[in-house]
Design an enzyme around this catalytic site. Structure first.
Site, short mmCIF file in Angstrom:
data_model
loop_
_atom_site.label_atom_id
_atom_site.label_comp_id
_atom_site.label_asym_id
_atom_site.label_seq_id
_atom_site.Cartn_x
_atom_site.Cartn_y
_atom_site.Cartn_z
N LEU A 92 37.60 11.99 -1.28
CA LEU A 92 37.93 13.57 -1.60
C LEU A 92 36.78 14.34 -1.19
O LEU A 92 35.68 13.93 -1.75
CB LEU A 92 38.39 13.44 -3.13
CG LEU A 92 39.79 13.13 -3.46
CD1 LEU A 92 40.03 13.41 -5.01
CD2 LEU A 92 40.94 14.01 -2.57
N ASN A 106 40.86 6.48 -9.95
CA ASN A 106 41.15 5.58 -8.67
C ASN A 106 41.30 4.21 -9.10
O ASN A 106 40.42 3.83 -9.52
CB ASN A 106 39.97 5.92 -7.62
CG ASN A 106 40.12 5.03 -6.19
OD1 ASN A 106 41.23 4.83 -5.83
ND2 ASN A 106 39.02 4.81 -5.86
N HIS A 108 40.57 0.48 -7.67
CA HIS A 108 39.90 -0.40 -6.35
C HIS A 108 39.97 -1.82 -6.46
O HIS A 108 39.53 -2.33 -7.71
CB HIS A 108 38.17 0.01 -6.48
CG HIS A 108 37.58 -0.28 -5.39
ND1 HIS A 108 37.72 0.43 -4.19
CD2 HIS A 108 36.72 -1.29 -5.29
CE1 HIS A 108 36.87 -0.43 -3.36
NE2 HIS A 108 36.42 -1.41 -4.15
N GLY A 142 30.71 10.35 -4.93
CA GLY A 142 30.48 9.09 -4.14
C GLY A 142 31.43 8.08 -3.72
O GLY A 142 32.76 8.55 -3.78
N ASP A 144 33.42 5.15 -4.41
CA ASP A 144 33.86 4.24 -5.41
C ASP A 144 32.55 4.08 -6.58
O ASP A 144 32.20 2.96 -6.97
CB ASP A 144 34.02 2.72 -5.02
CG ASP A 144 35.40 2.96 -3.87
OD1 ASP A 144 36.14 3.77 -4.40
OD2 ASP A 144 35.56 2.41 -3.05
C1 GAR Z 1 45.10 -0.97 -3.46
O1 GAR Z 1 44.65 -2.21 -3.68
C2 GAR Z 1 44.05 -0.07 -3.83
O2 GAR Z 1 43.02 -0.58 -4.81
C3 GAR Z 1 43.35 -0.01 -2.46
O3 GAR Z 1 44.33 0.11 -1.62
C4 GAR Z 1 45.42 -0.74 -1.96
C5 GAR Z 1 46.67 0.13 -1.99
O4 GAR Z 1 48.02 -0.81 -2.07
N1 GAR Z 1 42.44 1.19 -2.55
C6 GAR Z 1 41.42 0.70 -1.93
O5 GAR Z 1 40.93 -0.09 -1.31
C7 GAR Z 1 40.56 2.28 -2.03
N2 GAR Z 1 38.97 1.97 -1.88
P1 GAR Z 1 49.34 -0.13 -2.06
O6 GAR Z 1 49.49 0.98 -0.92
O7 GAR Z 1 50.15 -1.48 -1.87
O8 GAR Z 1 49.43 0.34 -3.57
#
Ligand code: GAR
Length: 197
Positions: A92, A106, A108, A142, A144
């Site tokens: 963002l 968020n 992660h 930043g 994460d």
């Molecule tokens: C999730 O594991 C989320 O934590 C990750 O994307 C996936 C989304 O899954 N996010 C990141 O890696 C952000 N850095 P979904 O679309 O099936 O909910």
């Protein structure tokens, strides 16, 4: 009732879990809009659950700042109490964090500060670590790097691929996300306080 805007980039399976939790009349939060930075598969959940969606495609803007301004315009319409990044794969811009923070969280798929970034699960498998995890954080400027609200360890099995491990992590993420939103709604978690620490 805590009103949420949820931003996604992918399938939105964690969002689906949150939408299911919010169908319980006792759950103190509701998703008022779903937004994406691309034509994300998870936008279809809007129709399924009767929730408005918006798409602010990164490629349609000359730069990050212009994209961020258009994204903020869309989010602002819904006056959310909390903005949830659930598989939103773009950083963002500062102005968006400044406007909606500290009420931006968020999920992660790693035990932060381990494995930040867009390939956290792949990086954990490649590193050969015996365990990784899932985290819910407050978003800052930043990658994460914001204050950690909750996190949990998850073992990496010798047979794990990126996909099997990610599936197991998502199960934990869903529980942590649903609980965190509940905690914010009932005041057990104070995001202002958390981001000051
Ligand atoms: C999730 O594991 C989320 O934590 C990750 O994307 C996936 C989304 O899954 N996010 C990141 O890696 C952000 N850095 P979904 O679309 O099936 O909910």
């Amino acid at each position: 009732m805590l009103e949420l805007v949820v931003l996604i980039s992918g399938t939105g399976s964690n969002l689906r879990a949150l939408l299911d939790a919010a169908e319980d009349a006792e759950y103190p939060a509701r998703v008022v809009a779903i937004g994406a930075d691309r034509d994300a598969e998870g936008l279809a959940l809007g129709e399924e659950y009767g929730i408005p969606t918006f798409e602010v495609s990164y490629g349609n803007f000359p730069d990050r700042q212009a994209w961020g301004a258009a994204l903020a315009d869309q989010i602002r319409v819904w006056r959310p109490d909390l903005l949830v990044l659930s598989g939103f794969m773009r950083l963002l811009p500062h102005d968006v964090v400044a406007e909606f923070g500290p009420n931006v969280i968020n999920t992660h798929p790693a035990f932060l500060p381990e494995f930040p970034g867009a390939h956290a699960v792949r990086d954990a498998v490649a590193a050969g670590v015996p365990e990784t995890g899932a985290s819910v954080i407050v978003v800052d400027d930043g990658v994460d790097s914001g204050p950690i609200l909750v996190q949990e360890r998850i073992p990496v099995l010798p047979t794990d691929t990126e996909s099997t491990l990610h599936d197991r992590i998502k199960h934990v993420e869903r529980r942590l996300l649903i609980q965190t939103v509940l905690d914010v709604a009932n005041g057990t978690v104070d995001l202002k306080e958390a981001s000051r620490a």
